[in-house]
Design an enzyme around this catalytic site. Structure first.
Site, PDB file in Angstrom:
ATOM      1  N   GLU A  90       0.821  -1.206   0.000  1.00 35.35           N
ATOM      2  CA  GLU A  90       0.000   0.000   0.000  1.00 35.35           C
ATOM      3  C   GLU A  90       0.863   1.267   0.000  1.00 35.35           C
ATOM      4  O   GLU A  90       1.291   1.737   1.061  1.00 35.35           O
ATOM      5  CB  GLU A  90      -0.922   0.011   1.230  1.00 35.35           C
ATOM      6  CG  GLU A  90      -1.823   1.249   1.272  1.00 35.35           C
ATOM      7  CD  GLU A  90      -2.712   1.318   2.510  1.00 35.35           C
ATOM      8  OE1 GLU A  90      -2.553   0.499   3.430  1.00 35.35           O
ATOM      9  OE2 GLU A  90      -3.568   2.206   2.558  1.00 35.35           O
ATOM     10  N   LYS A  98      -2.753  -2.206  -2.911  1.00 32.75           N
ATOM     11  CA  LYS A  98      -3.753  -1.304  -2.334  1.00 32.75           C
ATOM     12  C   LYS A  98      -3.342   0.102  -2.750  1.00 32.75           C
ATOM     13  O   LYS A  98      -2.309   0.614  -2.313  1.00 32.75           O
ATOM     14  CB  LYS A  98      -3.799  -1.447  -0.815  1.00 32.75           C
ATOM     15  CG  LYS A  98      -4.814  -0.515  -0.146  1.00 32.75           C
ATOM     16  CD  LYS A  98      -5.261  -1.062   1.201  1.00 32.75           C
ATOM     17  CE  LYS A  98      -6.087  -0.073   1.982  1.00 32.75           C
ATOM     18  NZ  LYS A  98      -6.741  -0.673   3.143  1.00 32.75           N
TER      19      LYS A  98
HETATM   20  P1  13P Z   1      -9.067   4.457   4.707  1.00 31.01           P
HETATM   21  O1  13P Z   1      -9.985   3.817   3.706  1.00 31.01           O
HETATM   22  O2  13P Z   1      -9.771   5.048   5.884  1.00 31.01           O
HETATM   23  O3  13P Z   1      -8.089   5.391   4.048  1.00 31.01           O
HETATM   24  O4  13P Z   1      -8.197   3.297   5.352  1.00 31.01           O
HETATM   25  C1  13P Z   1      -7.710   2.284   4.579  1.00 31.01           C
HETATM   26  C2  13P Z   1      -6.437   1.806   5.123  1.00 31.01           C
HETATM   27  O5  13P Z   1      -6.315   0.662   5.474  1.00 31.01           O
HETATM   28  C3  13P Z   1      -5.314   2.729   5.195  1.00 31.01           C
HETATM   29  O6  13P Z   1      -4.126   2.012   5.435  1.00 31.01           O
END
Ligand code: 13P
Length: 343
Positions: free
Chosen positions: A177, A219
């Site tokens: 991510e 992600k």
């Molecule tokens: P949000 O959708 O609130 O941004 O959180 C997702 C997430 O896991 C961030 O690491």
């Protein structure tokens, strides 16, 4: 090793019409969320809140997995069943956040680096025993005057790849991510450039560190206008720019891409995902959701820490997840927002 197990897990995570619920807020972050509804954050209130999300009736129709925090993976549902076992029973995969959060990056004002590599091999082995089949590591990329620097992108993507390699070694699917943060007055075009550059660096590092693209889930953050930008891009523009950016940078071998919501409203996060999937263009990967705030917000508001409101909170989560599932097929319509009130 674990080739088949990793492939099966990754495919299940991005199964058609399903997304991932992120409930892995650190103790500091969940306190901020609880502050908004005026309830105290302690071990039991956190457990009770995660319990209602995990055990929401029927949620497995729309959610393939949930990302837990270290405290949560070791806790149990009201029934006494440990959360990972309770999830397994309903067909939900257990994920675990394994990074230790982002800290100020030395010598780079305004930039951050994610920590947590020390001892990660051993922690992954422990999480696997506890029932985790996938993990998450989040890197933070801020946009501002003269940032992000190449230095910040390099150290963060290097760490993401080191984490991903250790996960695959352990038979755990890594969610990688790299979050390009929405805060700031930057334009959509600037977000596009930063996201494109970041994703190129990420997949280059993953390749160099022998991470198999087939056995990870990306992600991603959407390509979107900065929160304070005077000119806010429309839904279709965000969808088109995001898809174009991903096509340029993400190998076709990647089994799926899920989005974070990053501070978008629930409805906008769903509308953006829907517009990407309603495009009609054949893409190399399914595009789905892994929202935290955009899935939890209505449930948190309905709950307010009251045992009597658990059922209402679960219904709110179910409805939000159902709409995002529809968005995975490009079948979401704004009118569907009102069904919740009617139900
Ligand atoms: P949000 O959708 O609130 O941004 O959180 C997702 C997430 O896991 C961030 O690491």
């Amino acid at each position: 090793m674990f080739e088949r197990e990793l492939a099966v897990t990754a495919a299940a995570m991005v199964a058609p019409g399903k997304g991932i619920l992120a409930i892995d807020e650190s103790s500091g972050t969940i306190k901020k969320r609880f502050d908004t509804i005026g309830i105290e954050s302690n071990v039991e209130t956190r457990r009770a809140y995660r319990d209602l999300l995990i055990t929401a009736d029927g949620i497995a129709q729309f959610v393939s997995g949930m990302i837990l925090y270290d405290e949560t993976i070791k806790q149990s549902a009201q029934s006494g069943t440990p959360f990972p076992a309770a999830m397994k029973k309903t067909g939900i995969l257990t994920g675990i956040k394994v990074d230790a959060g982002s800290k100020a990056l030395a010598g780079a004002p305004g930039e951050q680096v994610t920590e947590g590599l020390d001892g990660l091999r051993e922690r992954l082995a422990e999480y696997k025993k506890l029932g985790a089949s996938f993990a998450k590591w989040r890197a933070v990329i801020n946009i501002g005057k003269d940032i992000p620097s190449q230095y910040c992108i390099d150290v963060n993507m290097h760490a993401l790849a080191r984490y991903a390699a250790l996960c695959q070694e352990a038979g755990i699917v890594p969610i990688v991510e790299p979050e390009v943060i929405m805060d700031g007055a930057h334009t959509l075009e600037r977000c596009f450039d930063v996201t494109e550059h970041t994703l190129h660096a990420l997949f280059s590092q993953l390749y160099q560190q022998r991470v198999r693209a087939e056995h990870l889930v990306l992600k991603a953050s959407m390509v979107i206008s900065g929160k304070e930008c005077a000119q806010q891009a429309g839904v279709q523009q965000v969808a088109d720019a995001t898809v174009q950016c991903l096509k340029r940078t993400v190998p076709a071998a990647v089994p799926g891409i899920v989005f974070l919501s990053g501070g978008q409203t629930d409805e906008l996060a769903t509308a953006h995902l829907n517009a990407m999937n309603a495009n009609g263009a054949a893409l190399s990967w399914p595009l789905s959701f892994s929202y935290g705030r955009a899935l939890q917000a209505p449930a948190l508001k309905a709950w307010k820490g009251q045992p009597a409101s658990v059922s209402a909170a679960q219904k709110a989560l179910f409805h939000r997840a159902k709409l995002n599932s529809a968005a995975c097929f490009g079948r979401y319509k704004a009118e569907m927002e009102r069904e919740a009130a009617a139900a």
